[in-house]
Design an enzyme around this catalytic site. Sequence first.
Site, mmCIF file in Angstrom:
data_model
loop_
_atom_site.group_PDB
_atom_site.id
_atom_site.type_symbol
_atom_site.label_atom_id
_atom_site.label_comp_id
_atom_site.label_asym_id
_atom_site.label_seq_id
_atom_site.Cartn_x
_atom_site.Cartn_y
_atom_site.Cartn_z
ATOM 1 N N ASP A 158 -4.213 -3.703 -7.784
ATOM 2 C CA ASP A 158 -5.123 -2.893 -6.969
ATOM 3 C C ASP A 158 -5.279 -3.495 -5.569
ATOM 4 O O ASP A 158 -5.289 -2.780 -4.566
ATOM 5 C CB ASP A 158 -6.500 -2.790 -7.642
ATOM 6 N N GLU A 202 1.653 0.332 -8.553
ATOM 7 C CA GLU A 202 2.808 -0.038 -9.393
ATOM 8 C C GLU A 202 3.689 -1.068 -8.683
ATOM 9 O O GLU A 202 4.197 -2.001 -9.300
ATOM 10 C CB GLU A 202 3.628 1.200 -9.772
HETATM 11 ZN ZN ZN Z 1 -1.576 -1.243 -13.416
#
Ligand code: ZN
Length: 434
Positions: free
Chosen positions: A375, A287
């Site tokens: 990521d 996030e």
């Molecule tokens: Zn995401």
Amino acid sequence: MPASSFVVTAAATTLVFAFALAASLAVRLWLARRQIAHVRRHRDQVPAAFAGRLTLSAHAKAADYTVAKQRQAMLHTIVDALLLLALTLGGGLAAIVAWTETLPLNPLWRDVAMFGVAGLIYAAVGLPFSWWHTFRIEERFGFNRVTLRLWLADLAKGTALALVLGLPLLVLVLWLMGAAGAAWWLMAWAAWMGFQLLVLVLYPLVIAPMFNTFSPLGENPARERIEALLARCGFRSAGLFVMDGSKRSGHGNAYFTGFGRAKRIVFFDTLLSRLTPDEIEAVLAHELGHYKRLHVVKRIVWSALLSLVVLGLLAWLTQAPWFYVGLGIPETLLPVAMSRPGVALELFMLALPVFTFVLEPLSARYSRRHEFEADAFAVRHASAAALTNALVKLYEDNAATLTPDPVHSAFYDSHPPASVRIAHITAFAGTKVA
Ligand SMILES: [Zn+2]
């Protein structure tokens, strides 16, 4: 434009619109059938990459859940297309315009009444689908925790919110269209951007708390790791919150919201209760990746540019008789329709999605790129193995299929398929070690 040439252009507009509507419907149904067939074909075996991580029964449940949702979506797509056809070429909107013209109101409020009637029709068609989704599909798969009472309360709150926020915006835009001269669309664009910013500010502070309770993430085994991660990434915010997502469903999630000092990260209680401290850290790092790579800001800039183009197009079309007649307004009603700015706005809002349909894969692809970036960020600042574990749990808790049809996924999915995403995470982790 001489009368004869406008009639020809109107007929061409009708043809182009009907073709675009039929084509988008055909493509959506084709994609849905592909998805159902693909998921079913892979129902009885857990993909090799996930063997040992997920039971066969959880995998089969995700397949059945995906198929059930997809079937409902197909029906909804067909009903929406028929409704659109009825409102435009079928003369539905023309009838509403003619009826509201008889109301003892000034033209602006006649337009508001027209939007109200069209909105009610869409709500009446959409509600049974929403009810069926919650009380049939979610219920059958054990996700639903909504009572009919809560569902009705959500509906009432949602409607009130739409009126409180949407009505002033609609009135302002209609007024600008009628009174602000040729440059009305630039002012309407400024109003629209201001409105979006307002919603962005209000969402975490006022809107989301209308539906859920948010409590600060208190004592938690992951607390220390979380604070260390935030310090490492130089992230200062109004905090980390836990949302009672379990109030409505068993699905889990985490998201980033707000901006400036009001920015916050929200965990669903359903997700938090399932993850280990290192998995929570990895999800949080993902996030944070969205925030650090300016994904929210980039989306806002794109949407600002697109809405400017769209409003410019609308400003041009409001002047074109063929636009009205081509989309089902009879020539006898043309003087009324062209004197009421709301008619062009409503027709435009109805017809536009049929054409912007082709942009959906681009938007989905852009969103998937952001997921990869988040990521990559997460892997740099937390454990790749923990992120993978958290993802598998998230997929399981949401009964999200691990085997989507590649074409369906490329067209619609805002997140890359699990296998592709995990392969990237492993690759990112490899480059980190090297
Ligand atoms: Zn995401």
